[in-house]
Design a protein around this motif. Structure first.
Motif, PDB file in Angstrom:
ATOM      1  N   LYS A  17      51.740  16.305  14.305  1.00  0.00           N
ATOM      2  CA  LYS A  17      52.982  17.043  13.911  1.00  0.00           C
ATOM      3  C   LYS A  17      52.985  18.393  14.376  1.00  0.00           C
ATOM      4  O   LYS A  17      53.856  18.960  14.928  1.00  0.00           O
ATOM      5  N   ILE A  18      51.814  19.082  14.216  1.00  0.00           N
ATOM      6  CA  ILE A  18      51.611  20.545  14.824  1.00  0.00           C
ATOM      7  C   ILE A  18      51.684  20.535  16.404  1.00  0.00           C
ATOM      8  O   ILE A  18      52.521  21.469  17.073  1.00  0.00           O
ATOM      9  N   ASP A  45      53.519  18.543  18.351  1.00  0.00           N
ATOM     10  CA  ASP A  45      54.858  17.990  18.454  1.00  0.00           C
ATOM     11  C   ASP A  45      55.637  19.150  18.337  1.00  0.00           C
ATOM     12  O   ASP A  45      56.869  19.882  19.205  1.00  0.00           O
ATOM     13  N   GLU A  46      55.551  20.047  17.048  1.00  0.00           N
ATOM     14  CA  GLU A  46      56.087  21.428  16.928  1.00  0.00           C
ATOM     15  C   GLU A  46      55.924  22.580  17.939  1.00  0.00           C
ATOM     16  O   GLU A  46      56.933  23.083  18.287  1.00  0.00           O
ATOM     17  N   ARG A  47      54.617  22.475  18.411  1.00  0.00           N
ATOM     18  CA  ARG A  47      54.108  23.373  19.360  1.00  0.00           C
ATOM     19  C   ARG A  47      55.124  23.139  20.836  1.00  0.00           C
ATOM     20  O   ARG A  47      55.468  23.998  21.423  1.00  0.00           O
ATOM     21  N   LYS A 104      57.814  21.853  21.161  1.00  0.00           N
ATOM     22  CA  LYS A 104      59.403  22.030  21.134  1.00  0.00           C
ATOM     23  C   LYS A 104      59.655  23.569  21.036  1.00  0.00           C
ATOM     24  O   LYS A 104      60.637  23.886  21.559  1.00  0.00           O
ATOM     25  N   ASN A 105      58.704  24.250  20.532  1.00  0.00           N
ATOM     26  CA  ASN A 105      59.138  25.479  20.192  1.00  0.00           C
ATOM     27  C   ASN A 105      58.280  26.567  21.039  1.00  0.00           C
ATOM     28  O   ASN A 105      58.392  27.713  20.854  1.00  0.00           O
ATOM     29  N   CYS A 106      57.647  26.257  22.128  1.00  0.00           N
ATOM     30  CA  CYS A 106      56.905  26.797  22.855  1.00  0.00           C
ATOM     31  C   CYS A 106      57.869  27.691  23.890  1.00  0.00           C
ATOM     32  O   CYS A 106      58.661  27.304  24.483  1.00  0.00           O
ATOM     33  N   ASP A 128      55.391  31.331  20.639  1.00  0.00           N
ATOM     34  CA  ASP A 128      56.446  30.631  19.608  1.00  0.00           C
ATOM     35  C   ASP A 128      57.805  31.369  19.821  1.00  0.00           C
ATOM     36  O   ASP A 128      58.009  32.697  19.643  1.00  0.00           O
ATOM     37  N   ARG A 136      60.470  31.028  18.364  1.00  0.00           N
ATOM     38  CA  ARG A 136      61.011  31.423  17.088  1.00  0.00           C
ATOM     39  C   ARG A 136      60.584  32.924  16.567  1.00  0.00           C
ATOM     40  O   ARG A 136      61.536  33.372  16.038  1.00  0.00           O
TER      41      ARG A 136
END
Length: 163
Positions: free
Chosen positions: A58-59, A61-63, A65-67, A105, A107
């Motif tokens: 999960k982490i 995948d999040e990284r 997408k948001n890198c 990140d 974001r």
């Protein structure tokens, strides 16, 4: 291997009755008890590992997408290194992104941009604070070392009116 257990007589009688009801011998009961105990301990670890892997996925995948350096398929930094080494770029991997030291990140940068304050607002706030301290400092029990000049009060008024 031989195992001997010293069980109090009252518990021993209850266990013998249960073994007779189930139709097994006390030695089979002890073996089943040992298997259950070790099987339970053995199965607890894979559950923790699978839970850890699910969270890592999960982490990662999040990284991914948001890198800042990722387009969702390839990492720009790795692709650049591969071009210089004359290799074809490799697609992103969740676990590579999870442990990537170059992760930034995007974001966070968006949040910083939204929180940027105009320099004029900062100047107005500083000058206003100095003016308030000069006007009401006696009542607050504070005497400023620097006094606000008349030109600065006019400048504050102009900045506020123009804003």
């Amino acid at each position: 291997m031989r195992i001997t257990l010293d069980i109090p007589s009252d518990i021993g009688e209850i266990l013998l009755k249960r073994c007779e009801e189930k139709g097994i011998s006390p030695s089979q009961f002890i073996l089943a008890l040992l298997e259950w105990y070790f099987l339970k301990r053995y199965q607890a670890k894979p559950l923790e590992i699978s839970e850890f892997l699910a969270y890592a996925r999960k982490i990662g995948d999040e990284r991914m997408k948001n890198c800042k350096y990722s387009d969702g398929k390839f990492c720009m930094l790795e692709s650049l290194d591969n071009v210089f080494d004359e290799r074809s770029p490799e697609p992103l991997n969740i676990y590579k992104c999870l442990f990537c030291s170059n992760y930034v990140d995007r974001r966070r940068e968006k949040r910083r941009e939204s929180l940027k304050v105009d320099e004029d607002i900062i100047k107005i706030a500083k000058l206003s604070a100095r003016l308030v301290v000069e006007l009401y400092g006696d009542r607050l029990g504070y005497k400023p070392k620097l006094k606000v000049e008349e030109d600065e009060t006019e400048r504050i008024k102009r900045l506020i009116d123009g804003w």
